[in-house]
Design a protein around this motif. Structure first.
Motif, PDB file in Angstrom:
ATOM      1  N   ILE A   6       0.856  -1.182   0.000  1.00  0.00           N
ATOM      2  CA  ILE A   6       0.000   0.000   0.000  1.00  0.00           C
ATOM      3  C   ILE A   6       0.892   1.231   0.000  1.00  0.00           C
ATOM      4  N   GLN A   7       0.666   2.103  -0.980  1.00  0.00           N
ATOM      5  CA  GLN A   7       1.440   3.326  -1.074  1.00  0.00           C
ATOM      6  C   GLN A   7       0.729   4.429  -0.309  1.00  0.00           C
ATOM      7  N   LEU A   8       1.514   5.291   0.312  1.00  0.00           N
ATOM      8  CA  LEU A   8       0.967   6.441   1.009  1.00  0.00           C
ATOM      9  C   LEU A   8       1.493   7.701   0.343  1.00  0.00           C
ATOM     10  N   PHE A   9       0.740   8.787   0.433  1.00  0.00           N
ATOM     11  CA  PHE A   9       1.203  10.037  -0.135  1.00  0.00           C
ATOM     12  C   PHE A   9       2.367  10.582   0.684  1.00  0.00           C
ATOM     13  N   ASN A  10       3.387  11.087  -0.019  1.00  0.00           N
ATOM     14  CA  ASN A  10       4.487  11.723   0.691  1.00  0.00           C
ATOM     15  C   ASN A  10       4.137  13.198   0.933  1.00  0.00           C
ATOM     16  N   ASP A  11       5.038  13.936   1.557  1.00  0.00           N
ATOM     17  CA  ASP A  11       4.753  15.328   1.920  1.00  0.00           C
ATOM     18  C   ASP A  11       4.476  16.204   0.699  1.00  0.00           C
ATOM     19  N   LYS A  12       5.232  16.014  -0.369  1.00  0.00           N
ATOM     20  CA  LYS A  12       5.029  16.826  -1.580  1.00  0.00           C
ATOM     21  C   LYS A  12       3.680  16.520  -2.225  1.00  0.00           C
ATOM     22  N   GLU A  13       3.296  15.256  -2.214  1.00  0.00           N
ATOM     23  CA  GLU A  13       1.996  14.873  -2.779  1.00  0.00           C
ATOM     24  C   GLU A  13       0.860  15.441  -1.926  1.00  0.00           C
ATOM     25  N   GLU A  14       1.016  15.392  -0.613  1.00  0.00           N
ATOM     26  CA  GLU A  14       0.017  15.989   0.289  1.00  0.00           C
ATOM     27  C   GLU A  14      -0.091  17.488   0.045  1.00  0.00           C
ATOM     28  N   GLU A  15       1.047  18.138  -0.185  1.00  0.00           N
ATOM     29  CA  GLU A  15       1.046  19.567  -0.465  1.00  0.00           C
ATOM     30  C   GLU A  15       0.296  19.859  -1.771  1.00  0.00           C
ATOM     31  N   LEU A  16       0.511  19.037  -2.791  1.00  0.00           N
ATOM     32  CA  LEU A  16      -0.182  19.203  -4.055  1.00  0.00           C
ATOM     33  C   LEU A  16      -1.686  19.000  -3.882  1.00  0.00           C
ATOM     34  N   ILE A  17      -2.066  18.007  -3.113  1.00  0.00           N
ATOM     35  CA  ILE A  17      -3.487  17.776  -2.823  1.00  0.00           C
ATOM     36  C   ILE A  17      -4.083  19.016  -2.156  1.00  0.00           C
ATOM     37  N   ASN A  18      -3.368  19.566  -1.184  1.00  0.00           N
ATOM     38  CA  ASN A  18      -3.850  20.758  -0.488  1.00  0.00           C
ATOM     39  C   ASN A  18      -3.960  21.955  -1.428  1.00  0.00           C
ATOM     40  N   LEU A  19      -2.987  22.120  -2.327  1.00  0.00           N
ATOM     41  CA  LEU A  19      -3.028  23.226  -3.289  1.00  0.00           C
ATOM     42  C   LEU A  19      -4.216  23.082  -4.240  1.00  0.00           C
ATOM     43  N   LEU A  20      -4.440  21.875  -4.718  1.00  0.00           N
ATOM     44  CA  LEU A  20      -5.593  21.636  -5.592  1.00  0.00           C
ATOM     45  C   LEU A  20      -6.899  21.924  -4.857  1.00  0.00           C
ATOM     46  N   ALA A  21      -6.973  21.542  -3.590  1.00  0.00           N
ATOM     47  CA  ALA A  21      -8.172  21.795  -2.784  1.00  0.00           C
ATOM     48  C   ALA A  21      -8.370  23.296  -2.566  1.00  0.00           C
ATOM     49  N   GLU A  22      -7.275  24.023  -2.372  1.00  0.00           N
ATOM     50  CA  GLU A  22      -7.359  25.471  -2.156  1.00  0.00           C
ATOM     51  C   GLU A  22      -7.901  26.214  -3.370  1.00  0.00           C
ATOM     52  N   ILE A  23      -7.664  25.684  -4.573  1.00  0.00           N
ATOM     53  CA  ILE A  23      -8.172  26.362  -5.774  1.00  0.00           C
ATOM     54  C   ILE A  23      -9.557  25.857  -6.180  1.00  0.00           C
ATOM     55  N   GLY A  24     -10.156  25.059  -5.317  1.00  0.00           N
ATOM     56  CA  GLY A  24     -11.545  24.669  -5.538  1.00  0.00           C
ATOM     57  C   GLY A  24     -11.785  23.239  -5.978  1.00  0.00           C
ATOM     58  N   LYS A  26     -12.363  19.431  -5.421  1.00  0.00           N
ATOM     59  CA  LYS A  26     -12.789  18.616  -4.281  1.00  0.00           C
ATOM     60  C   LYS A  26     -11.608  17.768  -3.823  1.00  0.00           C
ATOM     61  N   ARG A  27     -11.476  17.612  -2.523  1.00  0.00           N
ATOM     62  CA  ARG A  27     -10.334  16.893  -1.961  1.00  0.00           C
ATOM     63  C   ARG A  27     -10.258  15.459  -2.496  1.00  0.00           C
ATOM     64  N   THR A  28     -11.390  14.798  -2.658  1.00  0.00           N
ATOM     65  CA  THR A  28     -11.372  13.424  -3.173  1.00  0.00           C
ATOM     66  C   THR A  28     -10.843  13.385  -4.598  1.00  0.00           C
ATOM     67  N   VAL A  29     -11.261  14.364  -5.398  1.00  0.00           N
ATOM     68  CA  VAL A  29     -10.788  14.439  -6.786  1.00  0.00           C
ATOM     69  C   VAL A  29      -9.300  14.765  -6.793  1.00  0.00           C
ATOM     70  N   ALA A  30      -8.869  15.668  -5.925  1.00  0.00           N
ATOM     71  CA  ALA A  30      -7.449  16.026  -5.840  1.00  0.00           C
ATOM     72  C   ALA A  30      -6.598  14.811  -5.482  1.00  0.00           C
ATOM     73  N   LYS A  31      -7.066  14.011  -4.529  1.00  0.00           N
ATOM     74  CA  LYS A  31      -6.334  12.799  -4.149  1.00  0.00           C
ATOM     75  C   LYS A  31      -6.226  11.836  -5.324  1.00  0.00           C
ATOM     76  N   MET A  32      -7.311  11.710  -6.057  1.00  0.00           N
ATOM     77  CA  MET A  32      -7.308  10.787  -7.182  1.00  0.00           C
ATOM     78  C   MET A  32      -6.387  11.286  -8.293  1.00  0.00           C
ATOM     79  N   ILE A  33      -6.382  12.582  -8.563  1.00  0.00           N
ATOM     80  CA  ILE A  33      -5.494  13.155  -9.575  1.00  0.00           C
ATOM     81  C   ILE A  33      -4.043  12.876  -9.215  1.00  0.00           C
ATOM     82  N   VAL A  34      -3.678  13.126  -7.963  1.00  0.00           N
ATOM     83  CA  VAL A  34      -2.296  12.916  -7.528  1.00  0.00           C
ATOM     84  C   VAL A  34      -1.949  11.430  -7.584  1.00  0.00           C
ATOM     85  N   TYR A  35      -2.865  10.581  -7.170  1.00  0.00           N
ATOM     86  CA  TYR A  35      -2.617   9.142  -7.231  1.00  0.00           C
ATOM     87  C   TYR A  35      -2.396   8.691  -8.672  1.00  0.00           C
TER      88      TYR A  35
END
Length: 74
Positions: A6-24, A26-35
């Motif tokens: 099982i892979q986990l998001f690293n700090d940079k990936e979490e940061e990207l998820i947060n940035l995508l969420a900040e621009i609108g 959805k967090r679930t979509v952001a997680k899927m995009i990064v994955y």
């Protein structure tokens, strides 16, 4: 017994998820995009585990991303 990694998001990936969420995005979509940025082809089950999402969240994100033409599902 089947062994699975099982892979986990690293700090940079979490940061990207947060940035995508900040621009609108959805967090679930952001997680899927990064994955999917690191896994070009995956089953819904693999996305559930890899992006730490529940099945309904994966289905909704797949529908959204397919509608945008960003992914192909089948």
């Amino acid at each position: 017994m089947l062994q699975q990694t099982i892979q986990l998001f690293n700090d940079k990936e979490e940061e990207l998820i947060n940035l995508l969420a900040e621009i609108g995005t959805k967090r679930t979509v952001a997680k899927m995009i990064v994955y999917l940025a690191h896994t070009p082809e995956a089953t819904a089950r693999e996305i559930e585990h890899g992006a730490d999402l529940r099945q309904p969240e994966v289905s909704i994100a797949i529908k959204y991303l397919s509608g945008q033409g960003w992914i192909k599902s089948g």
